[in-house]
Scaffold this active site. Structure first.
Site, PDB file in Angstrom:
ATOM      1  N   GLY A 205       0.820  -1.207   0.000  1.00 44.22           N
ATOM      2  CA  GLY A 205       0.000   0.000   0.000  1.00 44.22           C
ATOM      3  C   GLY A 205       0.856   1.260   0.000  1.00 44.22           C
ATOM      4  O   GLY A 205       0.432   2.317   0.450  1.00 44.22           O
ATOM      5  N   LEU A 206       2.080   1.142  -0.506  1.00 45.02           N
ATOM      6  CA  LEU A 206       2.958   2.319  -0.576  1.00 45.02           C
ATOM      7  C   LEU A 206       3.074   2.793  -2.021  1.00 45.02           C
ATOM      8  O   LEU A 206       4.046   3.417  -2.416  1.00 45.02           O
ATOM      9  CB  LEU A 206       4.332   1.992   0.028  1.00 45.02           C
ATOM     10  CG  LEU A 206       4.301   1.550   1.495  1.00 45.02           C
ATOM     11  CD1 LEU A 206       5.687   1.121   1.966  1.00 45.02           C
ATOM     12  CD2 LEU A 206       3.764   2.660   2.405  1.00 45.02           C
TER      13      LEU A 206
ATOM     14  N   ASP B  97      -1.988   9.243  -5.057  1.00 50.14           N
ATOM     15  CA  ASP B  97      -0.747   8.462  -5.151  1.00 50.14           C
ATOM     16  C   ASP B  97       0.148   8.958  -6.284  1.00 50.14           C
ATOM     17  O   ASP B  97       1.347   9.165  -6.105  1.00 50.14           O
ATOM     18  CB  ASP B  97      -1.062   6.979  -5.372  1.00 50.14           C
ATOM     19  CG  ASP B  97      -1.962   6.419  -4.292  1.00 50.14           C
ATOM     20  OD1 ASP B  97      -2.164   7.110  -3.283  1.00 50.14           O
ATOM     21  OD2 ASP B  97      -2.455   5.292  -4.462  1.00 50.14           O
TER      22      ASP B  97
HETATM   23  C1  GLA Z   1      -5.463   4.263  -2.749  1.00 47.11           C
HETATM   24  C2  GLA Z   1      -5.849   5.111  -3.959  1.00 47.11           C
HETATM   25  C3  GLA Z   1      -5.785   6.596  -3.607  1.00 47.11           C
HETATM   26  C4  GLA Z   1      -6.564   6.899  -2.336  1.00 47.11           C
HETATM   27  C5  GLA Z   1      -6.177   5.947  -1.218  1.00 47.11           C
HETATM   28  C6  GLA Z   1      -7.034   6.120   0.006  1.00 47.11           C
HETATM   29  O1  GLA Z   1      -4.114   4.447  -2.428  1.00 47.11           O
HETATM   30  O2  GLA Z   1      -4.987   4.848  -5.046  1.00 47.11           O
HETATM   31  O3  GLA Z   1      -6.268   7.357  -4.699  1.00 47.11           O
HETATM   32  O4  GLA Z   1      -7.938   6.885  -2.557  1.00 47.11           O
HETATM   33  O5  GLA Z   1      -6.277   4.590  -1.633  1.00 47.11           O
HETATM   34  O6  GLA Z   1      -6.832   7.357   0.577  1.00 47.11           O
END
Ligand code: GLA
Length: 386
Positions: free
Chosen positions: A125-126, A173
């Site tokens: 999740g990075l 992101d």
């Molecule tokens: C993922 C998505 C982002 C955002 C986050 C939650 O990383 O790619 O656009 O919505 O989740 O904040």
């Protein structure tokens, strides 16, 4: 890593004078989660982990990809073979960006040999995918002379992820990766992309990312459901109040109009978005005043809301955050990113770093049955062409 991708390029495709090398970072979000597709604010920073490429143009229309991290050898395809939403390999990320650029009239006139490698832990999740998209954008701009700003590259990355890979993600992101600045976090208003770099240098504390090591996959998951639920809440609210997105509402306004939302689940999703946006505004204000304690409290509240109202946390993330909250010297701790696995981000007083890692590590192992991993990070820069 840059040396590795270059050497592997030479091994696989032969030595050439025109080999170019690139980098784009991953990101960690400090606060403002699941607000970026609700017209709200986010507060991420780029990190030093990222994705690297070595690449050179070809004279025909072939594309050859090789990943240092993913086994599978060289993948070959053609510039005339793009299959939006029907391409599940990792190459769908760079190809998606090529496709998205072509959609905007930026057509590659010849193919490419490329080797990609990265040090972002997989599935953490990075933003390894956003970093790969931004990397591709920077690479194509350099090799084919496309006129694009880093912000354009972020938008193209989001467009390709939405329409080629099928994840209806927001802009956070890709923006954090493309626009990262050393020692700064990015305070971004996703409704108009207005942003501000906020210095984020900890003196007596450290920023620790803790990886649950539980693999998560956002595509085809509850992420798109959350987005739909927020959309439903917005439609209901629009009958009562004139707004374009959920985060146009302050918490007070939301309290006044929330009765218009008919579905209780959608109500909770909207509640999270509105209050999380407010926490992000408050958090940045607190930081600007030097009140790190207040920022930490907001991080904790953010986790609770993501756990209870937005329901994107999971047992593993909760164990990490809830254990952290009990340790002295922890300023704040929360899940970061899309959720359903991945990492927490914590601000911890330097002298408690060891106690933090030991206590969280042992508790996690005992309750979950495998180890979590710690990375001490600081805000890093955006993409680079070497
Ligand atoms: C993922 C998505 C982002 C955002 C986050 C939650 O990383 O790619 O656009 O919505 O989740 O904040």
């Amino acid at each position: 890593m840059i040396e590795t991708v270059r050497n592997i390029f030479i091994e696989l495709y032969g030595d050439r004078e025109d080999i170019r090398t690139y980098f784009a970072p991953g990101r960690v979000n400090l606060i403002g989660e699941h607000t970026d597709y609700n017209g709200g604010h986010v507060f991420p920073c780029a990190i030093s982990f990222g994705t690297y490429a070595a690449a050179a143009k070809r004279s025909d229309r072939k594309l050859r990809f090789y990943s240092v991290n993913i086994k599978g050898g060289v993948t070959e395809c053609s510039l005339d073979d793009f299959r939006p939403l029907d391409d599940k390999s990792w190459t769908a990320y760079p190809k998606g960006v090529m496709w998205a650029m072509a959609e905007r009239g930026m057509k590659m006139d010849c193919g490419l040999d490329v080797v990609i490698g990265g040090d972002i832990p997989a599935g953490a999740g990075l933003s390894s995918s956003a970093s790969l998209e931004v990397l591709t954008g920077v690479m194509l701009r350099d090799l084919y002379g496309f006129e694009l700003s880093n912000q354009d590259i972020a938008l193209i990355g989001q467009y390709s992820e939405n329409n080629y890979n099928g994840l209806k993600c927001g802009i956070m992101d890709q923006f954090a990766s493309a626009m990262g600045k050393k020692d700064h976090a990015i305070f971004l208003d996703t409704s108009d992309l207005d942003f501000q770099y906020v210095p984020f240098v900890l003196k007596d504390e450290v920023l620790i990312i803790t990886n649950t090591n539980k693999k998560h996959s956002l595509t085809n998951s509850a992420y798109n459901d959350r987005r739909r639920e927020c959309g439903e809440a917005l439609e209901d609210l629009k009958k009562a109040v004139s707004i374009d997105s959920l985060c146009d509402l302050s918490p007070e306004e939301f309290r006044k109009h929330s009765g218009a939302i008919s579905d209780p689940v959608c109500l909770r999703r909207a509640h999270h978005a509105v209050y999380e946006n407010q926490r992000t505004l408050d958090g940045v204000e607190a930081l600007e005043k030097g009140d790190l304690e207040a920022f930490g409290k907001l991080m904790n509240e953010s986790h609770v809301s993501l756990r209870d109202d937005y329901e994107v946390s999971c047992e593993e993330l909760d164990i990490l955050a809830e254990t952290a909250w009990k340790i002295p010297g922890v300023i704040g701790s929360r899940m970061t990113g899309g959720g359903f696995g991945g990492c927490t981000v914590s601000i911890v007083k330097k002298e408690y770093e060891d106690i933090f890692c030991r206590t969280v590590g042992e508790t996690y192992l005992e309750k979950v049955g495998y180890d979590c991993t710690f990375y001490v990070v600081s805000p890093g820069s955006g993409p680079e062409v070497f």
